[in-house]
Design an enzyme around this catalytic site. Structure first.
Site, PDB file in Angstrom:
ATOM      1  CD  GLN A 246      -5.660  49.221  54.802  1.00 18.25           C
ATOM      2  OE1 GLN A 246      -5.240  50.337  54.827  1.00 18.25           O
ATOM      3  NE2 GLN A 246      -4.868  48.172  54.667  1.00 18.25           N
ATOM      4  CG  HIS A 276       6.655  50.674  44.010  1.00 16.92           C
ATOM      5  ND1 HIS A 276       5.473  50.711  43.309  1.00 16.92           N
ATOM      6  CD2 HIS A 276       6.310  50.647  45.318  1.00 16.92           C
ATOM      7  CE1 HIS A 276       4.451  50.694  44.151  1.00 16.92           C
ATOM      8  NE2 HIS A 276       4.930  50.648  45.382  1.00 16.92           N
ATOM      9  CG  ASP A 301       1.850  47.577  47.162  1.00 18.19           C
ATOM     10  OD1 ASP A 301       3.043  47.233  47.346  1.00 18.19           O
ATOM     11  OD2 ASP A 301       1.493  48.766  47.078  1.00 18.19           O
ATOM     12  CG  ASP A 321       0.758  46.029  55.117  1.00 18.59           C
ATOM     13  OD1 ASP A 321       1.111  46.766  54.183  1.00 18.59           O
ATOM     14  OD2 ASP A 321      -0.379  46.071  55.624  1.00 18.59           O
ATOM     15  CG  ASP A 355       0.803  49.569  64.818  1.00 21.58           C
ATOM     16  OD1 ASP A 355      -0.341  50.035  64.736  1.00 21.58           O
ATOM     17  OD2 ASP A 355       1.839  50.271  64.767  1.00 21.58           O
ATOM     18  CG  ASP A 373       5.271  52.366  50.217  1.00 24.37           C
ATOM     19  OD1 ASP A 373       4.830  53.534  50.191  1.00 24.37           O
ATOM     20  OD2 ASP A 373       5.025  51.531  49.325  1.00 24.37           O
TER      21      ASP A 373
END
Lengths: 512, 527
Positions: A246, A276, A301, A321, A355, A373
């Protein structure tokens, strides 16, 4: 060429045919660039291409019609027009990129460019024919000029998708064509020297300047694309990176900074606490016993992680992630690390870059709380993480008394998409309590709280220091206003992916 | 490395057309060919029998209840069905080193990948045996009230299923919607309505017009008449002239039959579309595994003794077999034999059966092991099946798509059908080297993926010289085809060739039938 009359006025006809060829190639490339940019920034490629092609052709007609009004200094005017095409066409793609970020009616700017370039190119062909007048019979001029014109168009049509776009990209292609147009004009000052007289010196200087400008711009093409990208965001871009997965981009404004993934806002530092806290704490307190082992899917993040780690019961957290660039940014980009209170560096945390769909299938552990998320389901690749299969797999990894909290796009802006996610979780065997909060940067935002067995939503805020959630906020979250209540929806499966379609259709209405 | 020689260029021109070949040698870029090889598929061992003549008289003999010749889907199914009926003294003799035939799969550390057949159509309520097989595999989530199974979501082909590369851009689906005219759309809708009509059609006996397997289909004269004309003539006669629609029909024939629409029976052409729909309007799910039907082969092979590398050279109606294995010649005395081999091999072993005009299409399949995915171009995202619209190949299937991995290493399976006469194809490619084949595969894929060559670690290539039987007009409703199903003494016949169409469901159907013939024969004459 045997029947060519001697070049009475000293114009080498065959060289001018090459000119025609280049003019035609560049012209069509500008047209294709405008069509491509239009479909990529505005979508609906059929409309974009047909508008661009139709307008371009009619503008050429306008150019041809105007050409009869040019009576003197044909050669100089021809070269001036060619230089104008070089400048306007060459700068069209970077200019359009920038306009997209600043101008309200981008469509008109785009079509304006197309019209101007089309008109100028339309002027050129009649002028060339007239310059050749007397060099050969009328039928020869017509046949040769049009032949080279159409062959040039073919060259552009073949080179554009096969070479230019894949190898150079849109901005560089545009600039390169500008330079090429300039170079042909420069060459023209020699070819047409007898007709130009003294004017040729000034034209040469201008042509050299145009070429130099394009070459310099080519050198800055990378900066230019980021520059163009900056125009698309409200605040200055302070960080950008393209990972294999990305585009990550951080902007900084007066109210704080914002993280964008592929152009979509992930959080704004000013109000991310609302998002959050709402994502994490309901699940943490809905679990039967205070969670010790927590799984976070997405959330690279580190902000959801910050909220999880605020609970003293937590002994171990695994964060999955996909993108190492994201978790690395969360760790090392100072404002982000500060905002997450260095949560990604906490000893209790294990980071996995994989993944989530595959990881939850291969992992055999059980978790007391699972926080999900992911970016909104706007591609098949993301929407697979919102399928019944995915929720069934997550359900299998949830401890018997555990709870799941997940972000589920906006129940107001994308009402069907939101309820599709809720229904899909239910199809995955979960009992779901939908809830929503208002996050100023996003608007009304939707979440879902889920367990393996029927349950009542929590009523007591957790005993940790929070800025948003208290008993009153908690009570309000589980109420849905009349414009956000459930609608009949299909369940999202891997092989139907209805969610992408709901999502696209609903968000489109708000993105005008 | 030397420049690409003329013969390789000729080979590329032969397979992909002159324009692609003409691009070779242009530009200064040295064309790297990744390492790899052509894999053996049993052709050498099979051809050696013809060349070497009959083997020495066997000195070793063994007795077995059922000997199955051929370890493809038909033979494996027969063994599976016999086992379900309690008959376990069964041996499969397989020519090749591995079972499965064109349904075989392989695996790399990254993923399993197929060598041919790579999906099945989700069974409907009237296919109880296929439902039972999938249930054994744990592939059934639940049953609908009408008896139709809900297939495990992880196996139902994931969106995006197909995309097509056209003029520098990928488009979703196989039918190119972008730029379709009003007339194109009208014809497409009309064609879909025609298919819907046929898929919901039931004859007075309740049979479908086009069913999987073919043996369940109606034999009304208005339907069998469709087998007398080509699919192209049928399309012409209905006024289906839209280039987009014709391309789709042509592609479908190349994909399933290694024929173009002009060479395919109209019955088979309609069967392709109509047999995949249930009672309603929607198409049945496609069920797929990373290694394609290799997963089914592995499941079948778990329970049955398979002797690989065995060439059966003689089969007598009294159940006597002569074969040559890795340890030399041997004989088998079987109470029952299932001859689950292609029609031309069956004709060689049992010469005096009725003949059909069998025509075999050749295939090439290449597996490309990629260390990373190429950068995607504009348009539709990566799909399970990626088709290049202007290519003679069928494009490629991504082995990791179903699992959900969008990044990192993967295996792509590239398919190429020879739609011309099979013997011509076999002659033309006989001398082609690995490098010739690799160049063809890479040139083809460079059209949508210019950087592909640098991302490929290894290419493996299989050439299936007699890859599949082809449903040319007249082949399917040839009376001789049904006559060939009749057992000869103790020999029972099973193979997809007996349907005239090469599909898993057909091979499965014949395997079941052969096994049931044996069960019936045993009941008639108790041992």
């Amino acid at each position: 060429m045997a029947d060519d009359k001697p070049a009475g006025r000293g114009i080498p006809a065959s060289a001018l045919y090459i000119n025609v060829f280049v003019v035609a190639t560049c012209g069509l490339v500008y047209e294709l660039l405008a069509g491509t940019l239009g479909s990529y920034l505005l979508g609906d490629s059929v409309t974009q291409f047909s508008l661009v092609i139709g307008l371009y052709l009619s503008a050429m007609g306008v150019g041809a019609w105007i050409s009869r009004r040019i009576d003197t200094n044909l050669a100089a005017k021809f070269l001036e027009i060619e230089l104008a095409v070089a400048v306007i066409g060459g700068l069209s793609a970077p200019a359009l990129f920038m306009a997209f970020g600043t101008v309200q009616h981008f469509q008109f700017v785009l079509l304006g460019f197309v019209f101007v370039i089309g008109t100028l190119v339309g002027l050129e062909i009649p002028l060339i024919m007239r310059l050749l007048e007397g060099q050969a019979t009328f039928k020869d001029i017509i046949s040769r000029v049009l032949t080279f014109d159409y062959i040039g168009a073919l060259a552009a049509a073949v080179l554009f998708p096969l070479v230019f776009v894949p190898q150079l990209g849109i901005v560089r292609t545009s600039l390169l064509m500008g330079a090429l147009n300039g170079a042909v004009a420069l060459w023209g000052t020699w070819l047409l020297a007898p007709q130009l007289g003294k004017a040729r010196i000034g034209l040469r200087i201008r042509a050299v300047l145009v070429i130099a400008g394009m070459v310099v711009a080519l050198g800055f093409a990378d900066r230019l694309t980021t520059f163009a990208e900056e125009q698309m965001y409200a605040d200055p871009v302070v960080y950008s990176e393209s990972s294999p997965y990305q585009r990550l981009l951080v902007t900084r404004g007066r109210s704080g900074f914002n993280l964008f993934l592929n152009g979509n806002l992930q959080f704004a530092s000013a109000d991310e606490y609302r998002y959050h806290e709402a994502l994490v704490h309901p699940a943490m307190i809905a679990a039967e016993t205070p969670p010790r082992r927590v799984l976070i899917l997405g959330g690279g993040d580190g902000l959801a992680l910050r909220e999880v780690l605020a609970h003293p019961s937590v002994e171990a957290v695994t964060l999955v992630d996909l993108d190492p660039a994201m978790t690395q940014l969360g760790k090392t980009f100072p404002p982000l690390a500060e905002l997450s209170r260095n949560s990604l560096e906490d000893k209790r945390v294990t980071i996995v870059n994989d993944d989530a769909m595959v990881w939850v299938d291969e992992n055999r552990e059980l978790w007391d709380a699972i926080i999900i998320d992911f970016p909104d389901p706007n591609t098949y690749g993301l929407a697979k993480l919102y399928t019944r299969l995915f929720y069934a797999r997550v359900n299998a990894r949830l401890s018997p008394g555990g709870a799941i909290g997940l972000q589920a796009t906006s129940p107001l802006f994308a009402r069907r998409a939101y309820w599709c996610i809720v229904e899909t979780m239910r199809a995955g065997g979960l009992f779901v309590r939908p809830y929503q909060v208002t996050v100023p940067s996003f608007g009304v935002w939707g979440f879902a709280l889920a367990r393996k067995l029927p349950f009542e939503p929590p009523t007591r805020a957790p005993d940790v220091a929070l800025r948003f959630i208290n008993d009153a906020a908690l009570a309000g979250m589980f109420e849905m206003a009349a414009d956000m209540t459930a609608l009949p929806v299909e369940v999202n499966h891997l092989d139907n992916q209805v969610l992408v379609r709901y999502y696209e259709r609903e968000w489109k209405r708000w993105q005008q | 490395m030397a420049a690409v020689g003329p013969s390789r260029r000729d080979f590329v021109a032969l397979l992909l057309g002159a324009p692609v070949a003409a691009a070779i040698g242009c530009g200064s870029k040295q064309a790297r060919i990744p390492p790899g090889q052509i894999i053996e598929t049993g052709a050498r061992r099979g051809h050696a029998v013809l060349r070497d003549g009959p083997p020495p008289t066997p000195t070793r003999w063994r007795d077995v209840e059922v000997a199955i010749v051929g370890g493809g889907i038909a033979g494996l199914t027969a063994a599976w069905e016999l086992r379900r009926k309690g008959i376990i003294d069964v041996v499969i003799y397989e020519l090749d080193d591995v079972p499965g035939g064109t349904a075989r799969g392989s695996a790399s550390p990254v993923t399993g990948y197929p060598w041919g057949a790579h999906y099945i159509v989700a069974p409907q309520h009237d296919q109880p045996d296929l439902i039972a097989l999938l249930d054994e595999l744990g592939a059934i989530e639940s049953m609908r009230p009408d008896g139709t199974p809900v297939i495990d979501e992880a196996l139902r082909c994931r969106e995006l299923e197909e995309r097509v590369f056209y003029r520098g851009r990928w488009y979703e689906g196989l039918y190119l919607e972008a730029g379709a005219s009003v007339e194109d759309r009208r014809q497409r809708d009309l064609f879909n309505a025609e298919i819907l009509r046929w898929s919901t059609f039931r004859d007075p006996a309740g049979r479908r017009a086009f069913s999987l397997p073919v043996s369940q289909a109606s034999d009304l004269p208005e339907l069998t008449a469709l087998d007398k004309i080509s699919f192209a003539s049928w399309l012409d006669s209905k006024g289906f002239t839209s280039e987009r629609l014709r391309w789709l029909c042509d592609y479908s024939c190349r994909d399933d039959y290694a024929l173009d629409a002009a060479g395919t029976s109209a019955w088979a052409g309609l069967f392709y579309f109509a047999s995949r729909r249930g009672a309603g309007a929607s198409y049945q799910s496609v069920v797929t595994w990373p290694d394609g039907n290799g997963t089914l082969v592995r499941h079948f092979a778990k329970e049955v003794p398979i002797e690989p590398g065995v060439v059966v050279t003689r089969v007598d109606p009294d159940g006597t077999l002569v074969a040559v294995g890795p340890q030399g010649a041997f004989g088998v005395r079987a109470k029952h034999v299932v001859l689950a081999v292609p029609g031309f091999v069956a004709d060689h072993l049992v010469p005096d059966r009725p003949k059909t005009v069998a025509d075999y299409g050749a295939w090439a399949v290449a597996n490309l092991h990629l260390r990373a995915r190429p950068v995607e171009r504009l348009g539709a995202p990566p799909a399970w099946d990626s088709v290049i619209r202007n290519s003679k190949s069928l494009g490629y299937v991504s082995a990791t798509h179903q699992r959900g991995r969008e990044h990192g290493p993967t295996v792509w399976t590239w398919f190429y059908p020879f739609t011309g006469p099979g013997d011509v194809a076999r002659r033309e490619v006989v001398d082609a080297s690995y490098e010739d084949w690799a160049e063809v595969v890479l040139r083809d894929l460079e059209l949508p993926h210019p950087q592909i060559r640098e991302l490929v670690d290894k290419i493996e290539i299989a050439f299936w010289g007699h890859g599949m039987i082809r449903p040319r007009p007249g082949a399917l409703f040839d009376p001789a085809r049904l006559a060939r199903l009749q057992p000869r003494g103790r020999i029972h016949f099973a193979h997809t060739d007996l349907s005239g169409i090469a599909l898993f469901e057909e091979a499965f159907d014949h395997g079941l039938r052969a096994a049931r013939e044996i069960v019936a024969a045993r009941q008639a004459t108790p041992a």
